[in-house]
Design an enzyme around this catalytic site. Structure first.
Site, mmCIF file in Angstrom:
data_model
loop_
_atom_site.group_PDB
_atom_site.id
_atom_site.type_symbol
_atom_site.label_atom_id
_atom_site.label_comp_id
_atom_site.label_asym_id
_atom_site.label_seq_id
_atom_site.Cartn_x
_atom_site.Cartn_y
_atom_site.Cartn_z
ATOM 1 N N ASP A 300 0.851 -1.185 0.000
ATOM 2 C CA ASP A 300 0.000 0.000 0.000
ATOM 3 C C ASP A 300 0.886 1.235 0.000
ATOM 4 O O ASP A 300 2.048 1.186 0.424
ATOM 5 C CB ASP A 300 -0.876 -0.012 1.259
ATOM 6 C CG ASP A 300 -1.969 1.049 1.269
ATOM 7 O OD1 ASP A 300 -2.073 1.820 0.295
ATOM 8 O OD2 ASP A 300 -2.716 1.111 2.262
ATOM 9 N N HIS A 301 0.347 2.331 -0.475
ATOM 10 C CA HIS A 301 1.015 3.611 -0.280
ATOM 11 C C HIS A 301 1.049 3.926 1.220
ATOM 12 O O HIS A 301 0.210 3.441 1.989
ATOM 13 C CB HIS A 301 0.274 4.720 -1.008
ATOM 14 C CG HIS A 301 0.208 4.513 -2.496
ATOM 15 N ND1 HIS A 301 -0.882 4.880 -3.246
ATOM 16 C CD2 HIS A 301 1.110 3.972 -3.363
ATOM 17 C CE1 HIS A 301 -0.661 4.579 -4.517
ATOM 18 N NE2 HIS A 301 0.536 4.031 -4.606
ATOM 19 N N TYR A 478 -4.647 3.754 2.490
ATOM 20 C CA TYR A 478 -5.907 3.110 2.111
ATOM 21 C C TYR A 478 -5.971 2.758 0.632
ATOM 22 O O TYR A 478 -7.041 2.813 0.011
ATOM 23 C CB TYR A 478 -7.114 3.977 2.511
ATOM 24 C CG TYR A 478 -7.054 4.517 3.914
ATOM 25 C CD1 TYR A 478 -6.659 3.710 4.979
ATOM 26 C CD2 TYR A 478 -7.375 5.842 4.194
ATOM 27 C CE1 TYR A 478 -6.587 4.207 6.273
ATOM 28 C CE2 TYR A 478 -7.312 6.348 5.485
ATOM 29 C CZ TYR A 478 -6.912 5.525 6.515
ATOM 30 O OH TYR A 478 -6.838 6.020 7.791
ATOM 31 N N HIS A 479 -4.831 2.380 0.062
ATOM 32 C CA HIS A 479 -4.773 1.931 -1.330
ATOM 33 C C HIS A 479 -4.166 0.523 -1.416
ATOM 34 O O HIS A 479 -3.266 0.285 -2.214
ATOM 35 C CB HIS A 479 -3.920 2.893 -2.171
ATOM 36 C CG HIS A 479 -4.453 4.275 -2.268
ATOM 37 N ND1 HIS A 479 -3.639 5.355 -2.583
ATOM 38 C CD2 HIS A 479 -5.697 4.775 -2.104
ATOM 39 C CE1 HIS A 479 -4.372 6.457 -2.602
ATOM 40 N NE2 HIS A 479 -5.621 6.125 -2.319
ATOM 41 N N PRO A 480 -4.626 -0.436 -0.632
ATOM 42 C CA PRO A 480 -3.979 -1.753 -0.627
ATOM 43 C C PRO A 480 -4.207 -2.497 -1.943
ATOM 44 O O PRO A 480 -5.282 -2.427 -2.545
ATOM 45 C CB PRO A 480 -4.662 -2.471 0.543
ATOM 46 C CG PRO A 480 -6.018 -1.841 0.625
ATOM 47 C CD PRO A 480 -5.796 -0.390 0.281
#
Length: 543
Positions: A300-301, A478-480
């Site tokens: 993720d980021h 929150y970009h998994p």
């Protein structure tokens, strides 16, 4: 509208599990011709919660268990043992119904890298047509953008003076202006485009299901939690799901498409006996197919925040702290679908390189018209004063984690481990981002706004101090992605046609198939994956 299987269960041509960003696109496109019967299963309910559709309603959905799975990671060793909150949509539209609505695709190099790793057909020239097909671009059609698609992509209706000052300050700090992050180049500073139409959130459910739900050949089942895939003689033939307290079964004549997202998709495969054999045995699940890559490659980021007290009451904090301002904003939105409620407070961003030797940006600098003391499972808590934030996001993290079963109970949340901050590069990039954020805040354009830095604070200056602050405050962005990785190696889960290795009639289509994360927000790429998956499935069905 379904037929009947030999065992009395409902039978469809295609079953899609999960009505998120990709799943909505897959189901809508598969049912578009009217020739195929399609079942779309969604564990959550319909998207009737009013705050879903108001852009600033983001803060209302962030910790609402009615529309949000509200997952948590396991304690992260490099983050002082902190647990990271993971909001995920549990509603039609999935996370596209609760996210920040930024429309960003990443760089061409991201997708060309997928192709170079063995994912044929996923280079930039191959995926761009599907981005364009999905899009209804407010700026009109061009080489990079499409019109007439289901997904509205628009510019902000309301641009407050603080946003304009942040753009100008970034330019003064040496970042070039960029009018379109999804155009010829990504690097630079400018206004984000959003998945908002007519002042309303344009989720994947609104984009793809609003009209499709009227088709006789598409069944959308809400409150329907897929719990197990039915595999017979090496082929996926059906889905077991729970709905209204009953266990139901649906059969698929052609294919099943798993679109449960980065956590839900590997969890469903594992519950069905598809995954690392040792882990399945340890959890009491019968091994159907030993596939080591299921649940691996999670990444993720990763981001932190630099927050500044504002000299004038023009931030979203001021809106939250003032009843008269909230009433005025509500009236503004009700009358003209504009004002603060027509945005979630993220107008401006910058894509930059933390090292001039890099060919592509590795940092995204988000500039929020609000600041918070914390963003946890318990809620978003703003600072009790006027403030805004500049947030550096590391786009190319080195850490890789896992999604595993906590138990064979399909209603139990999965075990999530990120393993963030596993390299010096992860720290170096974020440290650079914090210093760049401070440099932006020092520019003349923000002179009338910045009073002082409140987090991490001016006393946090050395590399060691910044590293300690990152460990203490930084969070997942929150970009998994990545837990059903596409590829051809032994650790891959799906091939470039998104077919699960070793199981016929089964594909995965969502952000979990990304072999590596893209440089930017992941909702638009997830929708593209759904569009491309449907195209591949229909081509196979016609051959």
């Amino acid at each position: 509208m379904a037929g009947e299987g030999e065992d009395g269960s409902d039978a469809y041509d295609f079953i899609v599990t999960g009505a998120g960003s990709a799943g909505c696109a897959v189901a809508a496109r598969l049912s578009e011709s009217g020739r195929h019967r399609v079942l779309l299963l969604e564990a959550g309910d319909r998207d009737t919660y009013p705050w879903i559709h108001v852009p600033l309603g983001y803060h209302k959905t962030f910790v609402n268990p009615k529309v949000n799975w509200m997952f948590e990671s396991e304690p992260e060793a490099e983050l002082n043992g902190r647990v990271l909150y993971q909001p995920r949509g549990k509603v039609l539209g999935g996370t596209s119904s609760i996210n920040g609505m930024v429309y960003m695709r990443g760089t061409p190099a991201d997708y060309d890298g997928w192709r170079q790793s063995g994912c044929e057909g996923w280079d930039w020239d191959s995926v761009l047509p599907f981005f364009r097909k999905a899009q209804d671009q407010a700026r009109g059609e061009s080489e990079h953008h499409g019109v007439g698609g289901p997904l509205r992509v628009t510019d902000h209706r309301w641009k407050p003076p603080l946003a304009e000052a942040l753009v100008e300050a970034s330019i003064q700090a040496g970042i070039p202006a960029n009018p379109d992050f999804n155009g010829p180049r990504q690097e630079g500073v400018g206004y984000y485009q959003t998945t908002i139409g007519d002042g309303r959130r344009w989720s994947a459910a609104r984009a793809y299901l609003r009209d499709a739900r009227g088709r006789r050949n598409l069944t959308v089942a809400t409150g329907a939690h897929a719990t197990r895939l039915l595999i017979e003689q090496g082929r996926a033939v059906g889905v077991e799901y729970r709905q209204k307290g009953a266990v139901r079964t649906a059969r698929a004549r052609r294919e099943i498409v798993v679109s449960g997202g980065v956590y839900g998709s590997p969890q469903l495969l594992l519950l069905s006996g598809i995954g690392p054999a040792d882990h399945l045995r340890d959890k009491g699940v019968a091994v159907l197919h030993d596939l080591p890559g299921v649940g691996a490659n999670l990444h993720d980021h990763f981001n932190t925040y630099v927050s500044f007290r504002c000299a004038t009451p023009v931030t979203m904090n001021d809106l939250a702290l003032s009843l008269p301002k909230r009433i005025a904003a509500a009236a503004q939105y009700a009358i003209g679908r504009t004002g603060p409620l027509a945005s979630m407070g993220l107008f401006v961003g910058a894509m930059v390189r933390s090292d001039p030797r890099f060919e592509w940006p590795d940092l995204q600098i988000n500039m929020f018209a609000w600041s918070t003391k914390e963003r946890l499972r318990t809620g978003i808590v703003p600072h009790p004063f006027s403030a805004f934030s500049i947030s550096p996001v590391h786009l190319r993290p080195d850490g890789r984690g896992t999604v595993r079963l906590k138990s064979p109970d399909p209603t139990a949340p999965p075990e999530i481990r990120f393993n963030f901050l596993k390299s010096e590069e992860d720290f170096r990039a974020l440290t650079y981002g914090i210093r760049l954020s401070r440099e932006i805040a020092r520019q003349p354009a923000l002179k009338d706004y910045v009073v002082e830095e409140v987090a991490p604070g001016p006393a946090v200056e050395t590399d060691a101090q910044l590293r300690d602050d990152i460990r203490a405050r930084a969070i997942s962005n929150y970009h998994p992605v990545g837990t059903c990785r596409m590829g051809r190696g032994t650790d891959a889960v799906v091939d470039p046609q998104l077919r699960v290795h070793g199981i016929a009639g089964l594909r995965v289509a969502d952000a979990s198939i990304m072999p590596s994360i893209v440089a930017g927000n992941t909702n638009a790429p997830a929708i593209m994956i759904g569009e491309k998956a449907a195209d591949m499935i229909l081509r196979a069905a016609a051959s």
